[in-house]
Scaffold this motif. Structure first.
Motif, PDB file in Angstrom:
ATOM      1  N   ILE A  52       0.863  -1.177   0.000  1.00 44.78           N
ATOM      2  CA  ILE A  52       0.000   0.000   0.000  1.00 44.78           C
ATOM      3  C   ILE A  52       0.902   1.230   0.000  1.00 44.78           C
ATOM      4  N   ASN A  53       0.680   2.115  -0.963  1.00 49.11           N
ATOM      5  CA  ASN A  53       1.545   3.276  -1.026  1.00 49.11           C
ATOM      6  C   ASN A  53       1.032   4.385  -0.111  1.00 49.11           C
ATOM      7  N   ASN A  55      -0.526   7.094  -0.467  1.00 45.35           N
ATOM      8  CA  ASN A  55      -1.855   7.692  -0.641  1.00 45.35           C
ATOM      9  C   ASN A  55      -2.975   6.673  -0.509  1.00 45.35           C
ATOM     10  N   GLY A  56      -2.621   5.446  -0.133  1.00 47.28           N
ATOM     11  CA  GLY A  56      -3.627   4.431   0.127  1.00 47.28           C
ATOM     12  C   GLY A  56      -3.919   3.486  -1.021  1.00 47.28           C
ATOM     13  N   ASP A  57      -3.289   3.690  -2.149  1.00 50.93           N
ATOM     14  CA  ASP A  57      -3.482   2.773  -3.257  1.00 50.93           C
ATOM     15  C   ASP A  57      -2.779   1.443  -2.962  1.00 50.93           C
ATOM     16  N   ALA A  58      -3.501   0.368  -3.199  1.00 47.72           N
ATOM     17  CA  ALA A  58      -2.984  -0.957  -2.865  1.00 47.72           C
ATOM     18  C   ALA A  58      -2.806  -1.797  -4.121  1.00 47.72           C
ATOM     19  N   THR A  59      -1.800  -2.636  -4.085  1.00 39.80           N
ATOM     20  CA  THR A  59      -1.582  -3.612  -5.146  1.00 39.80           C
ATOM     21  C   THR A  59      -1.381  -4.974  -4.495  1.00 39.80           C
ATOM     22  N   LYS A  65      -5.514 -11.518  -4.728  1.00 38.11           N
ATOM     23  CA  LYS A  65      -6.477 -10.424  -4.733  1.00 38.11           C
ATOM     24  C   LYS A  65      -7.892 -10.971  -4.629  1.00 38.11           C
ATOM     25  N   THR A  69      -6.686  -8.251   1.933  1.00 40.56           N
ATOM     26  CA  THR A  69      -6.881  -6.806   1.844  1.00 40.56           C
ATOM     27  C   THR A  69      -5.880  -6.093   2.742  1.00 40.56           C
ATOM     28  N   SER A  71      -4.509  -2.515   4.375  1.00 44.17           N
ATOM     29  CA  SER A  71      -5.013  -1.188   4.726  1.00 44.17           C
ATOM     30  C   SER A  71      -4.040  -0.541   5.692  1.00 44.17           C
ATOM     31  N   TYR A 103       6.176   4.931  -2.763  1.00 41.54           N
ATOM     32  CA  TYR A 103       5.565   4.075  -3.764  1.00 41.54           C
ATOM     33  C   TYR A 103       6.057   2.632  -3.659  1.00 41.54           C
TER      34      TYR A 103
END
Length: 121
Positions: A52-53, A55-59, A65, A69, A71, A103
């Motif tokens: 999770i970077n 800004n909250g974007d997760a990969t 997937k 999850t 967070s 990132y």
């Protein structure tokens, strides 16, 4: 030097859920940094799970997937990994990692000691 402490692992049955937590030592903030999870099964290589970077974007690893999850709660300086619909093949030591940048685009700079997840069939 950052210290990452994982918790929440344990022995569960297939189909169960677990929530892993990763907390940082005082003086090291997760805010502004990418945080990830890796795992290593017995006899296997260490493999990337999710990141999770800042800004909250997760990969995620594509095979995980939908069941896992990631967070973050910057106020608590903690990152979580929710594991749902666990399978025996999810049995592994799970490691929290931290990057010095924002990132999820490089190998981690810091690793925790790991928390063990065992899923029985």
């Amino acid at each position: 030097e950052a210290q990452l402490v994982e918790s929440g692992g344990g022995l569960v049955q297939a189909g169960d859920s677990l929530r892993l937590s990763c907390a940082a030592s005082s003086g090291f903030t997760f805010d502004g940094r990418a945080i990830g999870w890796w795992r290593q099964a017995p006899g296997g290589d260490r493999e990337w799970v999710a990141c999770i970077n800042s800004n909250g974007d997760a990969t995620y690893d594509t095979s995980l997937k939908g069941r896992f999850t990631i967070s973050r709660d910057n106020a608590k300086n903690t990152v979580y990994l929710q594991l749902d619909s666990l399978k025996p093949e999810d049995t592994a030591a799970y490691y929290c990692t931290a990057d010095l940048d924002s990132y999820c685009d490089s190998l981690p700079d810091y690793w925790g000691q790991g928390t063990q997840v065992i899923v029985s069939s």
